[in-house]
Design a protein around this motif. Structure first.
Motif, PDB file in Angstrom:
ATOM      1  N   TRP A   1      12.677   2.450  19.415  1.00  0.00           N
ATOM      2  CA  TRP A   1      11.714   1.588  18.742  1.00  0.00           C
ATOM      3  C   TRP A   1      11.327   2.232  17.416  1.00  0.00           C
ATOM      4  O   TRP A   1      11.570   3.402  17.167  1.00  0.00           O
ATOM      5  CB  TRP A   1      10.493   1.347  19.626  1.00  0.00           C
ATOM      6  N   ARG A   2      10.727   1.432  16.554  1.00  0.00           N
ATOM      7  CA  ARG A   2      10.298   1.887  15.239  1.00  0.00           C
ATOM      8  C   ARG A   2       8.788   2.019  15.213  1.00  0.00           C
ATOM      9  O   ARG A   2       8.083   1.189  15.772  1.00  0.00           O
ATOM     10  CB  ARG A   2      10.762   0.908  14.153  1.00  0.00           C
ATOM     11  N   ILE A   3       8.328   3.063  14.528  1.00  0.00           N
ATOM     12  CA  ILE A   3       6.895   3.317  14.426  1.00  0.00           C
ATOM     13  C   ILE A   3       6.564   3.665  12.982  1.00  0.00           C
ATOM     14  O   ILE A   3       7.376   4.270  12.269  1.00  0.00           O
ATOM     15  CB  ILE A   3       6.461   4.452  15.379  1.00  0.00           C
ATOM     16  N   ASP A   4       5.389   3.271  12.554  1.00  0.00           N
ATOM     17  CA  ASP A   4       4.951   3.540  11.192  1.00  0.00           C
ATOM     18  C   ASP A   4       4.861   5.043  10.926  1.00  0.00           C
ATOM     19  O   ASP A   4       4.407   5.802  11.786  1.00  0.00           O
ATOM     20  CB  ASP A   4       3.591   2.876  10.955  1.00  0.00           C
ATOM     21  N   LYS A   5       5.304   5.453   9.753  1.00  0.00           N
ATOM     22  CA  LYS A   5       5.303   6.874   9.411  1.00  0.00           C
ATOM     23  C   LYS A   5       3.910   7.471   9.485  1.00  0.00           C
ATOM     24  O   LYS A   5       3.724   8.588   9.981  1.00  0.00           O
ATOM     25  CB  LYS A   5       5.878   7.061   8.007  1.00  0.00           C
ATOM     26  N   ARG A   6       2.909   6.752   9.013  1.00  0.00           N
ATOM     27  CA  ARG A   6       1.554   7.279   9.002  1.00  0.00           C
ATOM     28  C   ARG A   6       1.027   7.490  10.411  1.00  0.00           C
ATOM     29  O   ARG A   6       0.378   8.508  10.694  1.00  0.00           O
ATOM     30  CB  ARG A   6       0.642   6.330   8.223  1.00  0.00           C
ATOM     31  N   LEU A   7       1.308   6.548  11.313  1.00  0.00           N
ATOM     32  CA  LEU A   7       0.863   6.712  12.696  1.00  0.00           C
ATOM     33  C   LEU A   7       1.599   7.856  13.369  1.00  0.00           C
ATOM     34  O   LEU A   7       1.001   8.609  14.160  1.00  0.00           O
ATOM     35  CB  LEU A   7       1.085   5.406  13.462  1.00  0.00           C
ATOM     36  N   ALA A   8       2.878   8.029  13.077  1.00  0.00           N
ATOM     37  CA  ALA A   8       3.637   9.130  13.681  1.00  0.00           C
ATOM     38  C   ALA A   8       3.088  10.482  13.233  1.00  0.00           C
ATOM     39  O   ALA A   8       2.902  11.396  14.055  1.00  0.00           O
ATOM     40  CB  ALA A   8       5.116   8.999  13.308  1.00  0.00           C
ATOM     41  N   ILE A   9       2.818  10.643  11.935  1.00  0.00           N
ATOM     42  CA  ILE A   9       2.257  11.911  11.439  1.00  0.00           C
ATOM     43  C   ILE A   9       0.857  12.126  12.004  1.00  0.00           C
ATOM     44  O   ILE A   9       0.464  13.255  12.336  1.00  0.00           O
ATOM     45  CB  ILE A   9       2.258  11.918   9.909  1.00  0.00           C
ATOM     46  N   PHE A  10       0.091  11.050  12.139  1.00  0.00           N
ATOM     47  CA  PHE A  10      -1.231  11.166  12.756  1.00  0.00           C
ATOM     48  C   PHE A  10      -1.125  11.694  14.179  1.00  0.00           C
ATOM     49  O   PHE A  10      -1.905  12.576  14.593  1.00  0.00           O
ATOM     50  CB  PHE A  10      -1.924   9.801  12.748  1.00  0.00           C
TER      51      PHE A  10
ATOM     52  N   ASP B   1       9.553   4.924   5.894  1.00  0.00           N
ATOM     53  CA  ASP B   1       8.306   4.257   6.265  1.00  0.00           C
ATOM     54  C   ASP B   1       8.277   3.909   7.750  1.00  0.00           C
ATOM     55  O   ASP B   1       7.201   3.880   8.355  1.00  0.00           O
ATOM     56  CB  ASP B   1       8.115   2.990   5.427  1.00  0.00           C
ATOM     57  N   LYS B   2       9.431   3.627   8.329  1.00  0.00           N
ATOM     58  CA  LYS B   2       9.526   3.350   9.759  1.00  0.00           C
ATOM     59  C   LYS B   2      10.436   4.390  10.399  1.00  0.00           C
ATOM     60  O   LYS B   2      11.592   4.534  10.014  1.00  0.00           O
ATOM     61  CB  LYS B   2      10.090   1.945  10.009  1.00  0.00           C
ATOM     62  N   ILE B   3       9.902   5.128  11.343  1.00  0.00           N
ATOM     63  CA  ILE B   3      10.656   6.187  12.021  1.00  0.00           C
ATOM     64  C   ILE B   3      11.239   5.621  13.312  1.00  0.00           C
ATOM     65  O   ILE B   3      10.518   5.010  14.121  1.00  0.00           O
ATOM     66  CB  ILE B   3       9.746   7.396  12.324  1.00  0.00           C
ATOM     67  N   VAL B   4      12.525   5.821  13.505  1.00  0.00           N
ATOM     68  CA  VAL B   4      13.198   5.362  14.718  1.00  0.00           C
ATOM     69  C   VAL B   4      13.049   6.439  15.791  1.00  0.00           C
ATOM     70  O   VAL B   4      13.493   7.575  15.614  1.00  0.00           O
ATOM     71  CB  VAL B   4      14.686   5.071  14.458  1.00  0.00           C
ATOM     72  N   VAL B   5      12.416   6.066  16.888  1.00  0.00           N
ATOM     73  CA  VAL B   5      12.172   6.983  18.001  1.00  0.00           C
ATOM     74  C   VAL B   5      13.028   6.542  19.170  1.00  0.00           C
ATOM     75  O   VAL B   5      12.934   5.388  19.622  1.00  0.00           O
ATOM     76  CB  VAL B   5      10.681   7.005  18.396  1.00  0.00           C
ATOM     77  N   ALA B   6      13.871   7.434  19.650  1.00  0.00           N
ATOM     78  CA  ALA B   6      14.751   7.125  20.777  1.00  0.00           C
ATOM     79  C   ALA B   6      14.116   7.582  22.073  1.00  0.00           C
ATOM     80  O   ALA B   6      13.518   8.660  22.150  1.00  0.00           O
ATOM     81  CB  ALA B   6      16.110   7.800  20.592  1.00  0.00           C
TER      82      ALA B   6
ATOM     83  N   ILE C   1       7.388  10.486  20.212  1.00  0.00           N
ATOM     84  CA  ILE C   1       7.081  10.290  18.793  1.00  0.00           C
ATOM     85  C   ILE C   1       6.849  11.630  18.117  1.00  0.00           C
ATOM     86  O   ILE C   1       7.360  11.889  17.015  1.00  0.00           O
ATOM     87  CB  ILE C   1       5.862   9.371  18.635  1.00  0.00           C
ATOM     88  N   VAL C   2       6.088  12.504  18.756  1.00  0.00           N
ATOM     89  CA  VAL C   2       5.792  13.819  18.179  1.00  0.00           C
ATOM     90  C   VAL C   2       7.072  14.628  18.015  1.00  0.00           C
ATOM     91  O   VAL C   2       7.310  15.239  16.963  1.00  0.00           O
ATOM     92  CB  VAL C   2       4.760  14.566  19.055  1.00  0.00           C
ATOM     93  N   THR C   3       7.927  14.647  19.034  1.00  0.00           N
ATOM     94  CA  THR C   3       9.167  15.422  18.968  1.00  0.00           C
ATOM     95  C   THR C   3      10.086  14.909  17.858  1.00  0.00           C
ATOM     96  O   THR C   3      10.624  15.701  17.070  1.00  0.00           O
ATOM     97  CB  THR C   3       9.889  15.357  20.324  1.00  0.00           C
ATOM     98  N   CYS C   4      10.267  13.601  17.780  1.00  0.00           N
ATOM     99  CA  CYS C   4      11.160  13.037  16.762  1.00  0.00           C
ATOM    100  C   CYS C   4      10.603  13.238  15.356  1.00  0.00           C
ATOM    101  O   CYS C   4      11.361  13.499  14.418  1.00  0.00           O
ATOM    102  CB  CYS C   4      11.388  11.555  17.036  1.00  0.00           C
ATOM    103  N   THR C   5       9.292  13.132  15.196  1.00  0.00           N
ATOM    104  CA  THR C   5       8.688  13.291  13.867  1.00  0.00           C
ATOM    105  C   THR C   5       8.807  14.723  13.372  1.00  0.00           C
ATOM    106  O   THR C   5       9.123  14.959  12.198  1.00  0.00           O
ATOM    107  CB  THR C   5       7.220  12.857  13.905  1.00  0.00           C
TER     108      THR C   5
END
Length: 490
Positions: A170-179, A157-162, A208-212
């Protein structure tokens, strides 16, 4: 040239000066600022050598207006409405701000950059945006988008982005990252559209895009590269019967083809050559060749650098892909890919305990065997008798509407995600490093979302094969539950 007229003609937009809104007091209007007619920054001042038509946008607020709306009408409209900026006007302001930056940077003098609008960070676009705008950004309706995010259970649910410099994470919501991933594939650019529209910094969006994408491919690459035998094994015989009832040859389960995917030209600079030489040495090629880049990733027939992507589309519209060298023939790439031995295990049940191999339609570039059914080569038709050649042509004409469906998969992907066709964004050598998998993962991730799109809305493939696609839950079930059966395990 008159710089102001030149800029207006280039951008094809008119800019008007409006009354400044008081900060934090929406619906109220601040008193008009006094203007000095003799000031070189006044809009009424004629251009000269010193002013060069420059205006100080940080002293006033600007609003982009339509071609037919003059300055006086704009003032009356804003005065009568007595409100703040709407979402559409905010987007216009962002677009104007980006063009003004480019306009000012065209001068040889360094001036103070214009002030960017203070936009709020967009945390839940599926709620903040209307349905049509959300569809234009992601190619999914908000309800479908939330459903697919819920079905991707392997993604936390929370993706860790380095941070790319390793300073922080930092952590970002999965839905926002996929968006952001989907929006970056449909928007012209991250800098000009995605970052300003979401209020997220450009560098942050890129990370965010690269990590997702890397996280999606870590968990779901097996679903794109392998046939799900748990789902397909008991259904493919029925699909073959349905295709045969609609005029196709017997025991056909799908179609196959390979296409070249163009990337940015890697060049012959020393950094790129050294990076690729190091990459080749790590993969068992110690000999140095000055033209490794050209030999590995350039095809003279296509006149482009890149790779080839092999697509196997089954009758239910699901696409399975595999990347290989752009210098390799389609049939050779198929033989060296996992798709060959996966196709060999597809069976058609024609009775109790009796099975025959499923056949896949393909073009003349592939050899004919018990698993592949290519079109008859022209040279073969010329060497056959008139009756036999006519019979083979009739078979090819009957199979043509079904074989063409694999071409429609490439068309659908590039239509849904224009990012795939922007070859300057696909760079194999970047920052002195070579990462072939990171570039090809973009196509594989696009295949994943294209299959999910087909599950929701169908496609030209499912209508051509006349087979219902699976639901998103059925498509992702084997991978989500760890029951994915690849061909080697079958």
């Amino acid at each position: 040239l008159d710089s102001r007229r030149h800029f207006s003609r280039t951008c094809r937009l008119q800019f008007a000066l409006c009354r400044m809104l008081a900060p934090g007091a929406e619906g109220t209007v601040a008193p008009r600022r006094p203007r000095n007619p003799s000031s070189p920054y006044s809009p009424t001042h004629e251009d000269d050598f010193e002013s060069r038509g420059r205006i100080q946008p940080h002293d006033f607020d600007f609003v982009v207006i339509d071609q037919d709306e003059d300055e006086e009408r704009l003032r009356k409209r804003l005065r009568s409405e007595g409100r703040g900026l709407t979402v559409r006007e905010r987007d216009q302001l962002v677009e104007w701000d980006e063009m003004m930056v480019a306009h000012y940077m065209s001068y040889d003098k360094v001036i103070r950059p214009p002030k960017s609008p203070d936009l709020p960070r967009l945390e839940e676009p599926w709620k903040a945006w209307d349905n049509y705008r959300f569809w234009s950004a992601t190619r999914f309706w908000p309800d479908n988008f939330l459903e697919l995010c819920a079905e991707l259970t392997l993604i936390p649910d929370k993706i860790v982005v380095a941070h790319w410099r390793g300073k922080h994470a930092w952590r970002i919501d999965k839905r926002l990252a996929i968006f952001l991933v989907l929006y970056s594939w449909t928007a012209p650019s991250i800098k000009g559209v995605v970052a300003p529209a979401t209020g997220i910094a450009r560098s942050e969006v890129s990370e965010i895009v690269t990590c997702t994408i890397a996280l999606l491919m870590h968990h779901y690459r097996v679903l794109v590269k392998n046939i799900d035998y748990n789902y397909v094994h008991d259904r493919i015989s029925d699909w073959a019967d349905l295709l045969e009832d609609n005029g196709c040859s017997e025991r056909v389960g799908g179609s196959l083809d390979g296409k070249a995917w163009s990337w940015a030209r890697m060049g012959s600079d020393s950094d790129g050559a050294e990076a690729f030489t190091e990459f080749m040495q790590q993969n068992g090629h110690p000999a140095y060749r000055a033209n490794w880049l050209q030999m590995a990733f350039y095809n003279g027939h296509y006149r482009a650098h890149g790779a080839k992507i092999q697509h196997l589309v089954l009758a239910n519209g699901m696409v399975h892909a595999f990347p290989f060298s752009v210098r390799m023939h389609d049939y050779r790439g198929f033989c060296e890919s996992p798709l060959e031995w996966q196709v060999q295990l597809l069976e058609y049940k024609n009775g109790p305990g009796a099975t025959q191999p499923i056949r896949i339609l393909c073009d003349q570039a592939y050899a004919s065997n018990e698993h592949l059914l290519p079109f008859t080569p022209t040279a073969t038709l010329r060497s056959q008798s008139v009756a036999q050649a006519a019979a083979n042509r009739a078979i090819d004409e009957a199979n043509a509407p079904f074989r063409i469906q694999v071409e429609n998969t490439y068309s659908k992907m590039t239509t849904l995600w224009p990012f795939l066709d922007c070859k300057r964004l696909h760079q194999l050598v970047k920052a002195g490093k070579v990462d072939f998998e990171a570039v090809t993962d973009r196509w594989m991730a696009a295949v994943l979302f294209t299959n999910i799109h087909t599950c929701f809305f169908g496609s030209q493939v499912t209508s051509g094969f006349r087979v219902e696609p699976p639901t998103v839950s059925e498509y992702l079930h084997s991978t989500n539950t760890g029951q994915m059966v690849a061909a080697r395990d079958h």
